[in-house]
Design an enzyme around this catalytic site. Structure first.
Site, PDB file in Angstrom:
ATOM      1  N   CYS A   2       0.866  -1.165   0.000  1.00  0.00           N
ATOM      2  CA  CYS A   2       0.000   0.000   0.000  1.00  0.00           C
ATOM      3  C   CYS A   2       0.906   1.219   0.000  1.00  0.00           C
ATOM      4  O   CYS A   2       2.100   1.113   0.262  1.00  0.00           O
ATOM      5  CB  CYS A   2      -0.858   0.010   1.255  1.00  0.00           C
ATOM      6  SG  CYS A   2      -1.791  -1.515   1.442  1.00  0.00           S
ATOM      7  N   ARG A  27       1.297   1.760  -5.851  1.00  0.00           N
ATOM      8  CA  ARG A  27       1.527   0.743  -4.823  1.00  0.00           C
ATOM      9  C   ARG A  27       0.250   0.007  -4.441  1.00  0.00           C
ATOM     10  O   ARG A  27       0.287  -0.962  -3.682  1.00  0.00           O
ATOM     11  CB  ARG A  27       2.122   1.396  -3.569  1.00  0.00           C
ATOM     12  CG  ARG A  27       3.400   2.148  -3.812  1.00  0.00           C
ATOM     13  CD  ARG A  27       3.907   2.750  -2.530  1.00  0.00           C
ATOM     14  NE  ARG A  27       4.244   1.722  -1.580  1.00  0.00           N
ATOM     15  CZ  ARG A  27       5.412   1.113  -1.511  1.00  0.00           C
ATOM     16  NH1 ARG A  27       6.371   1.450  -2.332  1.00  0.00           N
ATOM     17  NH2 ARG A  27       5.629   0.175  -0.614  1.00  0.00           N
ATOM     18  N   TRP A  70      -3.820  -1.750  -1.344  1.00  0.00           N
ATOM     19  CA  TRP A  70      -3.827  -2.994  -2.112  1.00  0.00           C
ATOM     20  C   TRP A  70      -4.227  -4.052  -1.090  1.00  0.00           C
ATOM     21  O   TRP A  70      -3.450  -4.406  -0.212  1.00  0.00           O
ATOM     22  CB  TRP A  70      -2.442  -3.279  -2.689  1.00  0.00           C
ATOM     23  CG  TRP A  70      -2.408  -4.435  -3.646  1.00  0.00           C
ATOM     24  CD1 TRP A  70      -2.671  -4.410  -4.981  1.00  0.00           C
ATOM     25  CD2 TRP A  70      -2.080  -5.799  -3.340  1.00  0.00           C
ATOM     26  NE1 TRP A  70      -2.542  -5.668  -5.522  1.00  0.00           N
ATOM     27  CE2 TRP A  70      -2.175  -6.534  -4.547  1.00  0.00           C
ATOM     28  CE3 TRP A  70      -1.728  -6.484  -2.175  1.00  0.00           C
ATOM     29  CZ2 TRP A  70      -1.921  -7.907  -4.617  1.00  0.00           C
ATOM     30  CZ3 TRP A  70      -1.478  -7.850  -2.244  1.00  0.00           C
ATOM     31  CH2 TRP A  70      -1.574  -8.545  -3.461  1.00  0.00           C
ATOM     32  N   ASN A  96       1.253  -0.075   5.952  1.00  0.00           N
ATOM     33  CA  ASN A  96       1.636  -0.917   4.812  1.00  0.00           C
ATOM     34  C   ASN A  96       2.409  -2.085   5.386  1.00  0.00           C
ATOM     35  O   ASN A  96       3.378  -1.886   6.105  1.00  0.00           O
ATOM     36  CB  ASN A  96       2.516  -0.109   3.844  1.00  0.00           C
ATOM     37  CG  ASN A  96       3.141  -0.978   2.766  1.00  0.00           C
ATOM     38  OD1 ASN A  96       2.529  -1.941   2.318  1.00  0.00           O
ATOM     39  ND2 ASN A  96       4.343  -0.637   2.355  1.00  0.00           N
ATOM     40  N   GLY A  97       1.983  -3.315   5.068  1.00  0.00           N
ATOM     41  CA  GLY A  97       2.654  -4.499   5.597  1.00  0.00           C
ATOM     42  C   GLY A  97       1.608  -5.505   6.044  1.00  0.00           C
ATOM     43  O   GLY A  97       0.429  -5.383   5.689  1.00  0.00           O
ATOM     44  N   GLU A 463       9.167 -12.331 -21.235  1.00  0.00           N
ATOM     45  CA  GLU A 463       8.878 -10.965 -20.789  1.00  0.00           C
ATOM     46  C   GLU A 463       7.756 -10.355 -21.641  1.00  0.00           C
ATOM     47  O   GLU A 463       6.866  -9.675 -21.121  1.00  0.00           O
ATOM     48  CB  GLU A 463      10.164 -10.119 -20.863  1.00  0.00           C
ATOM     49  CG  GLU A 463      10.005  -8.641 -20.566  1.00  0.00           C
ATOM     50  CD  GLU A 463       9.507  -8.328 -19.155  1.00  0.00           C
ATOM     51  OE1 GLU A 463       9.402  -9.241 -18.319  1.00  0.00           O
ATOM     52  OE2 GLU A 463       9.187  -7.144 -18.903  1.00  0.00           O
ATOM     53  N   LYS A 467       4.155  -8.935 -20.311  1.00  0.00           N
ATOM     54  CA  LYS A 467       3.639  -7.577 -20.578  1.00  0.00           C
ATOM     55  C   LYS A 467       2.207  -7.651 -21.112  1.00  0.00           C
ATOM     56  O   LYS A 467       1.329  -6.944 -20.648  1.00  0.00           O
ATOM     57  CB  LYS A 467       4.508  -6.836 -21.619  1.00  0.00           C
ATOM     58  CG  LYS A 467       5.922  -6.501 -21.200  1.00  0.00           C
ATOM     59  CD  LYS A 467       6.028  -5.420 -20.147  1.00  0.00           C
ATOM     60  CE  LYS A 467       6.020  -5.955 -18.770  1.00  0.00           C
ATOM     61  NZ  LYS A 467       7.034  -5.892 -17.867  1.00  0.00           N
ATOM     62  N   GLU A 470      -0.238  -8.937 -18.248  1.00  0.00           N
ATOM     63  CA  GLU A 470      -0.511  -8.158 -17.043  1.00  0.00           C
ATOM     64  C   GLU A 470      -1.198  -6.822 -17.318  1.00  0.00           C
ATOM     65  O   GLU A 470      -1.869  -6.293 -16.447  1.00  0.00           O
ATOM     66  CB  GLU A 470       0.747  -7.973 -16.190  1.00  0.00           C
ATOM     67  CG  GLU A 470       1.855  -7.182 -16.822  1.00  0.00           C
ATOM     68  CD  GLU A 470       3.081  -7.080 -15.927  1.00  0.00           C
ATOM     69  OE1 GLU A 470       3.002  -7.360 -14.726  1.00  0.00           O
ATOM     70  OE2 GLU A 470       4.144  -6.710 -16.455  1.00  0.00           O
ATOM     71  N   HIS A 486       6.238 -30.023 -28.110  1.00  0.00           N
ATOM     72  CA  HIS A 486       6.125 -30.931 -26.958  1.00  0.00           C
ATOM     73  C   HIS A 486       4.816 -30.731 -26.202  1.00  0.00           C
ATOM     74  O   HIS A 486       4.663 -31.220 -25.090  1.00  0.00           O
ATOM     75  CB  HIS A 486       7.332 -30.758 -26.035  1.00  0.00           C
ATOM     76  CG  HIS A 486       8.621 -31.138 -26.690  1.00  0.00           C
ATOM     77  ND1 HIS A 486       8.936 -32.439 -27.014  1.00  0.00           N
ATOM     78  CD2 HIS A 486       9.653 -30.387 -27.148  1.00  0.00           C
ATOM     79  CE1 HIS A 486      10.122 -32.477 -27.613  1.00  0.00           C
ATOM     80  NE2 HIS A 486      10.574 -31.228 -27.711  1.00  0.00           N
ATOM     81  N   LYS A 580       2.976  -2.138  -7.701  1.00  0.00           N
ATOM     82  CA  LYS A 580       4.357  -1.957  -8.141  1.00  0.00           C
ATOM     83  C   LYS A 580       5.353  -2.682  -7.226  1.00  0.00           C
ATOM     84  O   LYS A 580       6.271  -3.333  -7.688  1.00  0.00           O
ATOM     85  CB  LYS A 580       4.675  -0.464  -8.168  1.00  0.00           C
ATOM     86  CG  LYS A 580       6.040  -0.124  -8.702  1.00  0.00           C
ATOM     87  CD  LYS A 580       6.030  -0.166 -10.200  1.00  0.00           C
ATOM     88  CE  LYS A 580       7.357   0.134 -10.822  1.00  0.00           C
ATOM     89  NZ  LYS A 580       7.421  -0.427 -12.182  1.00  0.00           N
TER      90      LYS A 580
HETATM   91  O1  M6R Z   1      10.594  -4.579  -7.922  1.00  0.00           O
HETATM   92  P1  M6R Z   1      10.996  -5.899  -8.513  1.00  0.00           P
HETATM   93  O2  M6R Z   1      11.846  -5.766  -9.718  1.00  0.00           O
HETATM   94  O3  M6R Z   1      11.599  -6.829  -7.501  1.00  0.00           O
HETATM   95  O4  M6R Z   1       9.623  -6.550  -8.980  1.00  0.00           O
HETATM   96  C1  M6R Z   1       9.557  -7.857  -9.467  1.00  0.00           C
HETATM   97  C2  M6R Z   1       8.200  -8.130 -10.046  1.00  0.00           C
HETATM   98  O5  M6R Z   1       7.205  -7.975  -9.089  1.00  0.00           O
HETATM   99  C3  M6R Z   1       7.890  -7.203 -11.238  1.00  0.00           C
HETATM  100  O6  M6R Z   1       8.867  -7.308 -12.218  1.00  0.00           O
HETATM  101  C4  M6R Z   1       6.512  -7.560 -11.831  1.00  0.00           C
HETATM  102  O7  M6R Z   1       6.563  -8.801 -12.459  1.00  0.00           O
HETATM  103  C5  M6R Z   1       6.017  -6.485 -12.769  1.00  0.00           C
HETATM  104  N1  M6R Z   1       4.599  -6.514 -12.750  1.00  0.00           N
HETATM  105  C6  M6R Z   1       6.500  -6.637 -14.172  1.00  0.00           C
HETATM  106  O8  M6R Z   1       5.976  -5.694 -15.047  1.00  0.00           O
END
Ligand code: M6R
Length: 585
Positions: A2, A27, A70, A96-97, A463, A467, A470, A486, A580
């Protein structure tokens, strides 16, 4: 996961908190709330909606706290939004936590007559402080309340009849901003960067008291401590959207600069790290999500350039490898935020074995940076959009340069990244975007996609799939081209879009064969490649930058995901269920 914020000063605190929360929305954004000192009591407002939807008025005040949520404990609702208040409504807390022992604390407090009005773990903190405040001053009550908490917390609290704003943290981030006659507490610097660049990073189990200036305390001993302020390099413009519609597109467009900032790292810094890698007995790259893909990409580059094997492990899986760790192992955690709970847990495991931790992090003062023996700061600038874009390419760039540094060819590695920066400029230009927008318009109704690559392009395919998934909520399956036959090939249907990464390297012939196998079964092949090929139904041209291709090939797909999300009515900066900084395990 959060965002929390607090303010004490001469300006209108409500406005500062509201604007700061907008900066922290990355966040968490499923609900939000504010508490402020008003007359002799507390004003509090909570909303289960996005901040942008709020049209009401907030009171004029000089002391306030805020929260952007969050959800973890308790569903998304107004009653579970923060701030949480004590029974008498005189104490407000944002958090937050995760408080792991909240159920037992809740029972204990209920037995003492406290009434709860939410399902959250956080609410116990407000009641604990209230309990102690009967016999103790505010700051002492906060210290005593904290003693009961197990788990992670960054909290900010205010009390109706006290002037202080109090913040404390353990395993969740909290920074103090020191302005001219005003002070801030926030999960991250962008929340107050418009007002001050002077920050103090709170350490674990430290407390800050904002009144006339800021005082710092050790939570365990209760004693006052000295903390040094640091000047952050980021500026307000970097942390704002500027002329862009979303942070995501702004950050995609900034990649030329972020890559050049990676090149600007001093040779000595990179050579020292290269020495550590060369001298280690076993090197582990440890990361999650996109950072993991960057690490996997780098393992191919290290294999090719240095002939060295690097172990690449998901941070959440890393603790199961602890038997391989020794004092001569080098662990390289890679994280944009430096707050990812899985990465922090992996570091804890490694430290117990005496393993050296050398992290690669973008956020200065983050938990990971502090927990490491040494740290390479990425210098990508603030990345506020939830998706990793510019930080991903910076990670690949830095790791590529490190591979070259390991064999005494840092100059060559830097030249490669410089070329990649030029390519990034070309790929994000208005002209290049036209084709991407056309492709997104053609495909935005599709619900399934494939994304394939081989060798160093295999992690790029992963990757790319992440993208698309997500941000546009399209089920995009990423895998290495050779694996289609396979099993996954069974899913192909007529017209199914398939991204194919085909750089001019040793993987080219094989990946084109794999693409042909999918095309023969009806797949619509989108080739990301320097040259067109008869296999492609659509060609996305990328400049050929040799071993730097892994840095640039993802850029068109970042753009594609962005436009796809917009066409599908998804908010690119606030993908559902994501945040994030992932500070839960
Ligand atoms: O802050 P970090 O690089 O440790 O975060 C890792 C993942 O949570 C982050 O890369 C996540 O997969 C993103 N949503 C990717 O766009």
């Amino acid at each position: 996961m959060c965002g929390i914020i607090g303010y004490k000063g001469p300006e209108n605190a409500s406005e500062i908190i509201f604007t700061g929360l907008k900066r922290l929305e990355y966040r968490g954004y499923d609900s939000w709330g504010i508490a402020a000192k008003k007359d002799r009591g507390l004003f509090s407002l909570k909303r289960a909606e996005k901040l942008g939807e709020f049209e009401g008025k907030l009171p004029e005040t000089h002391t306030a706290i805020g929260h952007s949520r969050w959800a973890t404990h308790g569903g998304v609702s107004e009653r579970n939004a923060h701030p949480h208040l004590s029974c008498d409504g005189n104490i407000a807390v944002v958090h937050n936590g995760i408080i792991e022992n909240y159920q037992e604390l809740r029972k204990y407090l209920m037995s003492k007559g406290h009434l709860f009005s939410s399902d959250t773990d956080t609410e116990v903190i407000a009641h604990l402080i209230e309990d102690y405040a009967k016999a103790h001053p505010f700051r002492e009550s906060v210290l005593k309340a904290i003693e009961h908490l197990r788990g992670s917390y960054a909290i900010v609290a205010i009390k109706a009849d006290e002037d202080e704003v109090i913040g404390a943290r353990k395993d969740s981030p909290l920074v103090v901003g020191i302005g001219d006659g005003e002070c801030f507490l926030a999960s991250d610097v962008p929340a107050f960067i418009d007002h001050t660049k002077k920050v103090v990073f709170l350490g674990d189990e430290e407390m800050a008291v904002l009144n006339n200036g800021a005082e710092f305390y050790d939570v365990v001993t209760g004693k006052e401590i000295e903390k040094e302020a640091t000047e952050v390099e980021w500026d307000a413009e970097q942390a704002s959207k500027g002329e862009f519609e979303h942070y995501m597109i702004k950050e995609i467009s900034e990649q030329k600069d972020s890559l050049l900032r990676a090149v600007a790292h001093e040779d000595k810094t990179l050579m020292d790290i290269a020495d550590q890698i060369n001298n280690a007995f076993g090197v582990f790259f440890v990361a999650c999500g996109s950072s993991y893909h960057a690490a996997l990409t780098a393992s191919y580059i290290f294999s090719k350039i240095t002939k060295k094997h690097i172990n690449v492990v998901y941070a959440s899986e890393f603790p199961y490898y602890e038997d391989f760790l020794t004092e001569r192992t080098l662990m390289i955690p890679i994280s944009q935020s430096g707050e990812t709970a899985d990465v922090m847990a992996a570091v804890k495991t490694a430290k117990k074995k005496g393993t050296k931790i050398l992290s690669i992090v973008n956020v200065m003062g983050s938990s990971l940076m502090r927990a490491s023996h040494s740290c390479l700061l990425m210098n990508s600038g603030p990345e506020i959009g939830v998706l990793s874009t510019k930080t991903y390419t910076s990670q690949v760039a830095l790791l590529t340069m490190l591979a070259y540094a390991c064999v005494g060819k840092l100059k060559e590695g830097k030249e490669l990244v410089r070329k990649a920066a030029e390519a990034a400029e070309e790929l994000t230009s208005a002209e290049s975007r036209i084709k991407i927008v056309e492709l997104a318009s053609k495909l935005h109704k599709e619900e399934h996609m494939f994304s394939i690559g081989r060798g160093v392009s295999y992690p790029t395919a992963l990757e790319a799939a992440l993208k698309v998934k997500e941000v546009a909520y399209v089920n995009c399956l990423g895998f290495c081209g050779g694996e289609a036959k396979h099993g996954s090939i069974a899913l192909v249907y007529d017209g199914m879009p398939c991204l194919v990464f085909s750089p001019s390297d040793e993987t080219k012939a094989d990946i084109l064969s794999n693409a042909m196998e999918l095309k023969a079964r009806g797949a619509y092949i989108i080739g990301v490649s320097p040259e067109n090929n008869e296999t492609f139904d659509c060609h996305i041209k990328v400049p050929d930058v040799g071993d730097g291709n892994a840095i640039v090939d993802i850029i068109p797909v970042q753009l594609f995901s962005y436009y796809l999300a917009k066409l599908r009515g998804c908010d690119p900066d606030k993908p559902k269920h994501l945040a994030k900084a992932v500070t839960v395990r």
